[in-house]
Structures are given as structure tokens and as C-alpha cells.
Design a protein around this motif. Structure first.
Motif, PDB file in Angstrom:
ATOM      1  N   ALA A 101     -69.256  74.286   3.912  1.00  0.00           N
ATOM      2  CA  ALA A 101     -69.926  75.196   4.843  1.00  0.00           C
ATOM      3  C   ALA A 101     -70.920  76.067   4.092  1.00  0.00           C
ATOM      4  CB  ALA A 101     -68.905  76.076   5.558  1.00  0.00           C
ATOM      5  N   LYS A 102     -72.045  76.324   4.723  1.00  0.00           N
ATOM      6  CA  LYS A 102     -73.056  77.212   4.136  1.00  0.00           C
ATOM      7  C   LYS A 102     -73.616  78.128   5.212  1.00  0.00           C
ATOM      8  CE  LYS A 102     -77.343  77.384   1.462  1.00  0.00           C
ATOM      9  NZ  LYS A 102     -78.404  76.585   0.769  1.00  0.00           N
ATOM     10  N   ASN A 103     -73.661  79.417   4.887  1.00  0.00           N
ATOM     11  CA  ASN A 103     -74.262  80.417   5.768  1.00  0.00           C
ATOM     12  C   ASN A 103     -75.767  80.402   5.538  1.00  0.00           C
ATOM     13  OD1 ASN A 103     -75.067  82.636   7.217  1.00  0.00           O
ATOM     14  ND2 ASN A 103     -73.834  84.121   6.089  1.00  0.00           N
ATOM     15  N   THR A 104     -76.531  79.993   6.526  1.00  0.00           N
ATOM     16  CA  THR A 104     -77.984  79.882   6.382  1.00  0.00           C
ATOM     17  C   THR A 104     -78.716  81.135   6.847  1.00  0.00           C
ATOM     18  OG1 THR A 104     -78.164  78.849   8.567  1.00  0.00           O
ATOM     19  CG2 THR A 104     -77.884  77.388   6.663  1.00  0.00           C
ATOM     20  N   SER A 105     -77.975  82.178   7.223  1.00  0.00           N
ATOM     21  CA  SER A 105     -78.606  83.399   7.716  1.00  0.00           C
ATOM     22  C   SER A 105     -78.705  84.447   6.611  1.00  0.00           C
ATOM     23  CB  SER A 105     -77.805  83.966   8.891  1.00  0.00           C
ATOM     24  OG  SER A 105     -76.620  84.594   8.429  1.00  0.00           O
ATOM     25  N   ASP A 106     -79.299  85.585   6.949  1.00  0.00           N
ATOM     26  CA  ASP A 106     -79.418  86.713   6.025  1.00  0.00           C
ATOM     27  C   ASP A 106     -78.334  87.759   6.254  1.00  0.00           C
ATOM     28  OD1 ASP A 106     -81.736  85.636   4.854  1.00  0.00           O
ATOM     29  OD2 ASP A 106     -83.020  86.534   6.399  1.00  0.00           O
ATOM     30  N   LYS A 108     -73.932  88.616   6.773  1.00  0.00           N
ATOM     31  CA  LYS A 108     -72.547  88.183   6.616  1.00  0.00           C
ATOM     32  C   LYS A 108     -72.058  87.700   7.972  1.00  0.00           C
ATOM     33  CE  LYS A 108     -69.491  91.394   6.264  1.00  0.00           C
ATOM     34  NZ  LYS A 108     -68.716  92.537   5.707  1.00  0.00           N
ATOM     35  N   VAL A 109     -71.483  86.504   8.016  1.00  0.00           N
ATOM     36  CA  VAL A 109     -71.099  85.902   9.287  1.00  0.00           C
ATOM     37  C   VAL A 109     -69.661  85.397   9.204  1.00  0.00           C
ATOM     38  CG1 VAL A 109     -71.586  84.115  10.985  1.00  0.00           C
ATOM     39  CG2 VAL A 109     -73.475  85.206   9.764  1.00  0.00           C
ATOM     40  N   GLU A 136     -59.648  83.026  10.092  1.00  0.00           N
ATOM     41  CA  GLU A 136     -61.096  83.145  10.156  1.00  0.00           C
ATOM     42  C   GLU A 136     -61.707  82.994   8.769  1.00  0.00           C
ATOM     43  OE1 GLU A 136     -58.983  85.340  11.287  1.00  0.00           O
ATOM     44  OE2 GLU A 136     -59.198  85.374  13.471  1.00  0.00           O
ATOM     45  N   GLN A 137     -62.964  82.540   8.731  1.00  0.00           N
ATOM     46  CA  GLN A 137     -63.693  82.391   7.468  1.00  0.00           C
ATOM     47  C   GLN A 137     -64.936  83.273   7.501  1.00  0.00           C
ATOM     48  OE1 GLN A 137     -62.254  80.453   5.156  1.00  0.00           O
ATOM     49  NE2 GLN A 137     -60.664  79.927   6.648  1.00  0.00           N
ATOM     50  N   THR A 138     -65.199  83.950   6.404  1.00  0.00           N
ATOM     51  CA  THR A 138     -66.365  84.826   6.321  1.00  0.00           C
ATOM     52  C   THR A 138     -67.252  84.389   5.163  1.00  0.00           C
ATOM     53  OG1 THR A 138     -65.069  86.685   7.173  1.00  0.00           O
ATOM     54  CG2 THR A 138     -67.166  87.206   6.098  1.00  0.00           C
ATOM     55  N   LEU A 190     -62.769  88.609   0.763  1.00  0.00           N
ATOM     56  CA  LEU A 190     -63.241  87.296   1.151  1.00  0.00           C
ATOM     57  C   LEU A 190     -62.404  86.190   0.549  1.00  0.00           C
ATOM     58  CD1 LEU A 190     -67.107  87.725   0.962  1.00  0.00           C
ATOM     59  CD2 LEU A 190     -65.656  87.695   2.985  1.00  0.00           C
ATOM     60  N   GLY A 191     -61.978  86.347  -0.698  1.00  0.00           N
ATOM     61  CA  GLY A 191     -61.210  85.293  -1.341  1.00  0.00           C
ATOM     62  C   GLY A 191     -59.845  85.098  -0.738  1.00  0.00           C
TER      63      GLY A 191
END
Length: 203
Positions: A101-106, A108-109, A136-138, A190-191
Motif C-alpha cells: 500500500a502507498k499513500n499518494t496524497s499529501d 496522513k490517511v 485500521e492502517q495509517t 503507527l508501528g
């Protein structure tokens, strides 16, 4: 007010209530679906096993191919794909796979995953020992991670004549955006926000 007017008013109130109920259900559908699926294994959803439960499993000679599929709801700015297309294993043998998974936004999602397997009749025999979908994943802006899932096919499948023709099982995940707690998540946590095992950050 006339009888016709009273009847129309009652119909309008009922329809308004139905609309409000549908809106509320739409907002609650992801967590309710997730809870319902985990409890019942309905409609191709998988079962869950405690860590160490595979120690007493009998591995049979029956081969099965586990394929992997993914999708992302339009509100979630992530790329999300399986790191491998398929894994071959024996019934009763524990396997592991990764989704990337990769967050492509600017921003934190936070995302939450729903899941199922096909064919639907195989859901009750597909067991997950550990999975990123348990919580949930952040992801931080631009962050990319590998998310593991550990699983096995229950040997009880051998005793079900309706499953004798099943040689391939497809595990599918859909990620949705979870906005309820995005602003309250501490970056330092997060970890630990991935259930029993942390995700693996891709360098």
C-alpha cells in the motif's frame, strides 16, 4: 385536513424516515460489515484463528492455489496491490502473503479493509491467523508499506463433498477511508496500529 392530505403526510414521513435510515446505514456500513463478516463468516468471508492454532493441523496431500485480489474505494488516495499474484500450498499448511500500500496524497490517511474469498462456499474453510485487516492502517504522506497476511485452508474442507472441486481460492481486499480517527492518531503509534504484526515499510 382532508383524509387524502393525512395519508400523503404519513407517506412523506415514512419515506423521509427510510431515506434517513439509508443515509445512516451508508455511513455505518463498513464497520458493521466488517463486524458481521468476522462473526459469521457470511458470503465468502474468512474465519479467524489464534496464533499457534496451526501447531496441531494435519497437512494433507491436497494442493490448493491461493490467488490475491485488491481494490480501493474512490475516497482513499492509496495504491493498494498484492505483492504476489498467487501462492501454492497444501491444505492445512500455513502460508504468508503480502499486500503493498502507498499513500499518494499529501496528508496522513487512515484506511480500513474489508475482505472475502471466492468461491463463496470456501469462506468457512479459509482461516486467517494474522492480518492487516484486523485493525485500521495509517499511512503518512507518500509512505509505502508491505502488509502481511498469514493463513491456511482448514483440513475440514476434505470432509465437505461440496468443496471437492475447489482447487483455487481467491482472497480479496477492499480498502476504505476511515475518517473517524484520522486526526487523533499519534504518529509515534503507527508501528503498533496493525494488529499483531507491524507492517513492513518499503524503502
Amino acid at each position: 385536513m382532508s383524509v387524502a392530505g393525512d395519508k400523503n403526510a404519513r407517506v412523506a414521513i415514512i419515506l423521509g424516515g427510510v431515506v434517513c435510515g439509508m443515509v445512516a446505514l451508508a455511513f455505518a456500513s463498513v464497520p458493521l460489515y466488517k463486524l458481521f463478516c468476522q462473526v459469521t463468516g457470511y458470503g465468502g468471508t474468512t474465519q479467524v484463528s489464534e496464533a499457534g492454532a496451526t501447531d496441531d493441523l494435519v497437512v494433507s496431500d491436497r494442493d490448493v492455489t491461493i490467488r490475491f485480489d485488491s481494490s480501493v474505494n474512490g475516497d482513499l488516495p492509496w495504491h493498494f496491490k498484492p505483492a504476489q499474484r498467487a501462492v501454492d500450498l497444501k491444505v492445512g499448511e500455513e502460508g504468508i502473503a503480502f499486500y503493498r500500500a502507498k499513500n499518494t496524497s499529501d496528508d496522513k490517511v487512515k484506511g480500513v479493509a474489508t475482505f472475502n474469498v471466492t468461491p463463496l462456499k470456501a469462506g468457512q474453510y479459509f482461516v486467517k491467523v494474522d492480518c492487516f485487516c484486523f485493525s485500521e492502517q495509517t499511512l503518512l504522506p507518500g509512505q509505502e508499506v508491505d502488509m502481511p497476511v498469514t493463513f491456511y485452508v482448514d483440513p475440514e474442507i476434505e470432509n465437505d463433498p461440496n468443496l471437492s472441486d475447489v482447487k483455487t481460492i481467491t482472497l480479496s481486499y477492499t480498502f476504505f477511508r476511515d475518517t473517524e480517527e484520522e486526526d487523533s492518531v499519534d504518529v509515534g503509534d503507527l508501528g503498533n496500529d496493525t494488529g499483531n504484526k507491524p507492517v513492513v515499510e518499503v524503502n
